[in-house]
Design an enzyme around this catalytic site. Structure first.
Site, mmCIF file in Angstrom:
data_model
loop_
_atom_site.group_PDB
_atom_site.id
_atom_site.type_symbol
_atom_site.label_atom_id
_atom_site.label_comp_id
_atom_site.label_asym_id
_atom_site.label_seq_id
_atom_site.Cartn_x
_atom_site.Cartn_y
_atom_site.Cartn_z
ATOM 1 N N GLY A 4 -6.407 11.745 8.990
ATOM 2 C CA GLY A 4 -7.540 10.986 9.540
ATOM 3 C C GLY A 4 -8.524 10.602 8.448
ATOM 4 N N ARG B 168 0.845 -1.192 0.000
ATOM 5 C CA ARG B 168 0.000 0.000 0.000
ATOM 6 C C ARG B 168 0.884 1.247 0.000
ATOM 7 N NH1 ARG B 168 -5.478 1.596 0.949
ATOM 8 N NH2 ARG B 168 -5.420 3.868 0.866
ATOM 9 N N ASN C 114 -11.281 17.327 -0.009
ATOM 10 C CA ASN C 114 -12.102 16.134 -0.193
ATOM 11 C C ASN C 114 -13.545 16.505 0.096
ATOM 12 O OD1 ASN C 114 -13.186 13.603 -0.320
ATOM 13 N ND2 ASN C 114 -12.119 12.771 1.463
ATOM 14 N N THR C 115 -14.457 16.010 -0.691
ATOM 15 C CA THR C 115 -15.860 16.260 -0.420
ATOM 16 C C THR C 115 -16.469 15.011 0.198
ATOM 17 O OG1 THR C 115 -18.014 16.779 -1.361
ATOM 18 C CG2 THR C 115 -16.447 15.700 -2.835
ATOM 19 N N HIS C 116 -17.223 15.227 1.282
ATOM 20 C CA HIS C 116 -17.813 14.097 2.016
ATOM 21 C C HIS C 116 -19.313 14.326 2.133
ATOM 22 C CE1 HIS C 116 -18.216 10.787 4.768
ATOM 23 N NE2 HIS C 116 -18.664 11.566 5.742
HETATM 24 C C1 GRF Z 1 -20.079 11.678 -3.584
HETATM 25 O O1 GRF Z 1 -21.241 11.934 -2.806
HETATM 26 C C2 GRF Z 1 -18.875 11.663 -2.689
HETATM 27 O O2 GRF Z 1 -18.906 12.623 -1.658
HETATM 28 C C3 GRF Z 1 -18.993 10.286 -2.087
HETATM 29 O O3 GRF Z 1 -19.416 9.452 -3.146
HETATM 30 C C4 GRF Z 1 -20.076 10.261 -4.115
HETATM 31 C C5 GRF Z 1 -19.293 10.164 -5.389
HETATM 32 O O4 GRF Z 1 -20.109 10.588 -6.398
HETATM 33 N N1 GRF Z 1 -17.735 9.865 -1.535
HETATM 34 P P1 GRF Z 1 -19.508 10.865 -7.883
HETATM 35 O O5 GRF Z 1 -18.507 9.761 -8.173
HETATM 36 O O6 GRF Z 1 -18.863 12.203 -7.849
HETATM 37 O O7 GRF Z 1 -20.733 10.805 -8.743
#
Ligand code: GRF
Length: 200
Positions: free
Chosen positions: A142, A64, A106-108
């Site tokens: 994290g 990894r 990063n979007t969560h």
């Molecule tokens: C998004 O909601 C992201 O935050 C989550 O999975 C989804 C990915 O969607 N981790 P996409 O691949 O951008 O359509």
């Protein structure tokens, strides 16, 4: 600004950024799209937009850590001003963070610190919250714990399924991503402890 976007799936967040970059006033271009797997729509979206792509699968590396080192080099080679993890399903590691961490967001699909990890929408639905949402944060070592740049609240409806809730979150997420990545690209940002300030 030079954006590298990392994906692992459908790439609808990537598509929102590709579309936004069509407007020169947005102030950014997607110079490459990277993934940890091939055969995903996210890569097809990049190819349709004529954006270079790269794939590095963990299983193709002895460890990894070797993958993390190689992936870091692949991303860094594009000299990104900002890296956007948009549905990227791997944790960036010890090689990546010192080199690119401070310029990676990063979007969560949850309101951090609630519901970190792979199943934000499912966990929010099961917990019974009435409001959830999405969070854009600067990555740290994290899981979904980095300094928050932006958040959007999204209501949970009584008849929601994980899918209907996640779709509603993704609408907000795409808007949050385009708005915030655009401002970061045009104005710059600074990370000060757990706060992120926009503007140079
Ligand atoms: C998004 O909601 C992201 O935050 C989550 O999975 C989804 C990915 O969607 N981790 P996409 O691949 O951008 O359509």
């Amino acid at each position: 600004a030079r954006l590298v976007v990392l994906v692992s799936g459908a790439g609808t967040n990537l598509q929102a950024l590709l579309d936004a970059c069509e407007d020169p006033a947005f102030g950014a271009e997607v110079v490459a799209v990277g993934a940890d797997r091939d055969g995903i729509e996210g890569l097809a979206r990049a190819e349709r937009a004529g954006v270079p792509t790269f794939v590095a699968k963990v299983k193709d590396y002895p460890s990894r850590d070797d993958w993390d080192r190689a992936f870091t080099d692949l991303v860094a080679a594009y000299e990104p001003d900002l890296v956007v993890l948009a549905g990227f399903m791997k944790l960036v590691g010890a090689s990546y963070l010192p080199v690119l961490g401070r310029r990676t967001v990063n979007t969560h699909p949850a309101l951090s610190p609630a519901f970190p990890g792979m199943h934000g929408p499912r966990d929010a639905l099961e917990y019974g919250v009435k409001i959830t949402g999405c969070t854009l944060f600067v990555v740290d070592d994290g899981v979904d714990t980095g300094a928050i740049v932006a958040q959007t609240a999204v209501p949970v409806e009584d008849d929601d399924t994980v899918e209907t809730l996640h779709e509603r979150i993704k609408v907000a997420e795409r808007a949050m991503l385009v708005e915030t990545v655009g401002r970061m690209a045009r104005e710059g940002w600074r990370v000060e402890g757990r706060r992120v300030r926009l503007g140079g």
